[in-house]
Design an enzyme around this catalytic site. Sequence first.
Site, short mmCIF file in Angstrom:
data_model
loop_
_atom_site.label_atom_id
_atom_site.label_comp_id
_atom_site.label_asym_id
_atom_site.label_seq_id
_atom_site.Cartn_x
_atom_site.Cartn_y
_atom_site.Cartn_z
N HIS A 143 1.36 11.29 -1.99
CA HIS A 143 0.12 11.15 -1.22
C HIS A 143 -0.59 12.49 -1.25
O HIS A 143 -0.18 13.43 -0.57
CB HIS A 143 0.44 10.72 0.22
CG HIS A 143 -0.73 10.07 0.90
ND1 HIS A 143 -1.29 8.90 0.45
CD2 HIS A 143 -1.45 10.43 1.99
CE1 HIS A 143 -2.29 8.56 1.24
NE2 HIS A 143 -2.42 9.47 2.17
N ASP A 189 -0.17 6.30 -6.78
CA ASP A 189 -1.16 7.39 -6.70
C ASP A 189 -0.70 8.52 -7.61
O ASP A 189 0.27 9.22 -7.30
CB ASP A 189 -1.25 7.92 -5.25
CG ASP A 189 -1.92 6.93 -4.32
OD1 ASP A 189 -2.17 5.80 -4.75
OD2 ASP A 189 -2.17 7.29 -3.15
N GLU A 235 1.33 -0.06 -5.54
CA GLU A 235 0.35 1.01 -5.70
C GLU A 235 1.01 2.28 -6.20
O GLU A 235 2.11 2.64 -5.76
CB GLU A 235 -0.37 1.28 -4.38
CG GLU A 235 -1.51 2.26 -4.54
CD GLU A 235 -2.28 2.50 -3.25
OE1 GLU A 235 -3.48 2.82 -3.34
OE2 GLU A 235 -1.70 2.37 -2.16
N HIS A 249 0.86 -1.19 0.00
CA HIS A 249 0.00 0.00 0.00
C HIS A 249 0.89 1.24 0.00
O HIS A 249 1.94 1.25 0.66
CB HIS A 249 -0.88 -0.02 1.26
CG HIS A 249 -1.76 1.19 1.41
ND1 HIS A 249 -2.78 1.48 0.53
CD2 HIS A 249 -1.78 2.18 2.34
CE1 HIS A 249 -3.39 2.58 0.92
NE2 HIS A 249 -2.79 3.04 2.00
N ASN A 250 0.48 2.27 -0.75
CA ASN A 250 1.29 3.50 -0.81
C ASN A 250 2.77 3.16 -1.02
O ASN A 250 3.65 3.64 -0.32
CB ASN A 250 1.15 4.32 0.49
CG ASN A 250 -0.21 4.97 0.62
OD1 ASN A 250 -0.99 5.02 -0.34
ND2 ASN A 250 -0.52 5.49 1.79
N GLU A 306 -4.07 4.36 -8.64
CA GLU A 306 -5.10 5.27 -8.11
C GLU A 306 -4.95 6.59 -8.86
O GLU A 306 -4.00 7.34 -8.66
CB GLU A 306 -4.91 5.47 -6.60
CG GLU A 306 -6.09 6.18 -5.98
CD GLU A 306 -5.99 6.20 -4.46
OE1 GLU A 306 -5.84 7.31 -3.93
OE2 GLU A 306 -6.06 5.13 -3.84
#
Length: 764
Positions: A344, A331, A329, A299-300, A378
């Site tokens: 983030h 973003d 992941e 995650h992240n 994402e």
Amino acid sequence: SAGSLQELLHVDIKVLMAGSTLRKVKSRSWKKQRHFRLLEDGLTIWYKSRWAGKGHSTFSVTELEMVREGHQSEVLLSIAEEFPAALCFTLVFHGRQGNLDLVAESPEEAQAWIQGVRKLIHRAQTMDEKERLDQWVWDWFQKADKNKDGKMNFKEVRKLLKMMNIEMNEEHAFHLFTMADKSGTGSLEIEQFVHFYKILTQRDEVWKVFQDYSGDGEKLMLEELDNFLRIEQQTGERSAQHAQELIERYEPSETGAMTLDGFQMYLCSQDGSIFKPEHQGLYQDMSQPLSHYFISSSHNTYLLEDQLRGHSSLEAYIKALKRGCRCVEVDSWDGNDGEPVVYHGHTLTSKILFRDIMSTLKEYAFKASDFPVILSLENHCGVEQQTVMAQHLRQILGDTLLTTLVDGQVPLQLPSPQVKIYAVGTDSFSLLLVYIPTFILYLCACRLNAHLLIASGHLIPTNSSKEKEKCGAENCPMASFALFSPLLQKSKSKLSRELSDLVVYCKSVHFHGFEHSRLHAKCYEMSSFSESKAKKLAKESGRDFVQYNTRQLSRIYPSGFRTDSSNYNPQDMWSVGCQIVALNFQTAGLEMDLNDGLFRQNNCCGYVLKPEFMTDGNAQFSPEKPDERQGYRPLRLSIQVISGQQLPKVNQKEGSIVDPLVRVEIYGVPQDQAKDETSHINNNGFNPVWNETLNFVITTPELALVRFVVEDYDKASRNDFIGQFTLPFKCIQAGYRHIHLLSRDGTAIPPSSLFVNISISELS
């Protein structure tokens, strides 16, 4: 140790031992000269500022994973115009420790350090158990010999015992010292120190086991070792051949039998470890659908620290991929110059370029594992930069990006991790089976603002008949993708067709319930669940969740309130068959210990086959009611915690000695969650002996993980962590075994270990 170093003394090593002035680089503005040199032990690299007086730093070659040559780090890339690649190199450390970026004064000096350190790393990685022990003893001698005269008086020995984490009666210590001081000079040279060490480390608990099987008390004949392996180690029919192999591998003498020294060396080796050797390689069936596997997931992934102010880095992707992570992941947000950036959103985390991440994936995705990487994207970008992202994906990843259905057919089940692509050989015109490691792109729902996450299908903005005509097949999955959700339509967000077209097998859809999924869902549809939603579903509808996960992939992600990048317990999600249980890889602790433990098997490839009762669509398994499943067979796990060896110090103060205790923790279905611990031993981290037995009942062995934790007992405050090791219950070897402990960071801390005797039996 010194002798083996002499063999290495070729020109590169001599340069390292003579020392060099290198620039240590932390950023474009922080570049400072430091003097580096390899110490006489051939294992320690020492460095200091030329102006910093007595202050210096050291690190061991054993802490290094590899050397990268040239501009192979973000920091060195940022100064590429100032310093050519031929001068630059990066020392990469194991675990989460930051890298060391260095610039030499000449290409020749850079090469000497690059090749020299690589030789030292290779030597450290290929040492056998005896060489490792010799090196460890040599290291202690170097540390204790404060005045560097090659000798050690009793005062230095007393300090050494404190350093080695042992409190010993001074009279007894002096007695051992005089026994080792054969020359009667009041000091020990290295050979005498080795003798002193052997007296110090005599292990009565190993000697007692040895005596039980040795006819003459001096050695184990082949038949006696065979008996020990069959009765205690439960090695079965191959024990006679195995006994011969062990004597050849570990016995230092040429007698054809095994002495106590060889026996102890065997027990401390990988052959004597708790982990089944046959489960370390790739032993599972890899031809089943992706939904039948647990998949190591991050995650992240871009973050090295917390998700408010942390540093975003390509290094975070490299570290995760090298740990076997198979779902990363990204973003993505609009960048100022037309290039999408990753960070983030709406926080102070630093930004990195999307294209640089793709280049990093291209280089590192398949170094630790050949199996597919799922890219969880994402997307927060506008249409223009989404198109740029699609171009980068295609151009940088090239043929490794899966952009069409594997066999051109509408899938009734997901492809296997062994994604196969067929091609016709141009020479023979025969059908060739070509395996190409493949990315699968999973496009996550976009975020309308910092607080609202829409988890709905939005990959193709229409499913009109015209689109179906373009697609060329009425029932093609690409033509049946869902419309935007009402919320998303309201926002008038638009998706780039170029980006949407890259999604093949992992179509993001909103979860409408298990019954709806059973009746309507397609195998290529995938939903994301927050940890709280997943936990609620697992508790209320565990059986349905297991069934759902036999057909489709589900992805679990940490709560948005975990701003410190902490993790949830992944076992709760694995117990209902969730495949993509995403964790913050940058955060050490219990949760990542469990993740590392589960994926330590199967060649650390990032895929672990779920048990049959979680892949069979007709099975009715509920983690809340494990006794209702067909084939229910609980087992008893009995662990005699015998002793510990050379535990690391927690508090580095000179007089500080640990008071160790061992706790065993079981993680699995709710009924199996349990823990028990030994008493603590006062003032002995060197060779504590417990001889205490801990018992557990495991109802669902196929899902259980066992975590061994060593802590420094403190009656006034929380215990301090010393070391741990976690592994699947099904990977445990019975018998007398050593557990080689890992640091909080998941890296080895040799020679720290626990000695245990493990028994596994059916409940009567």
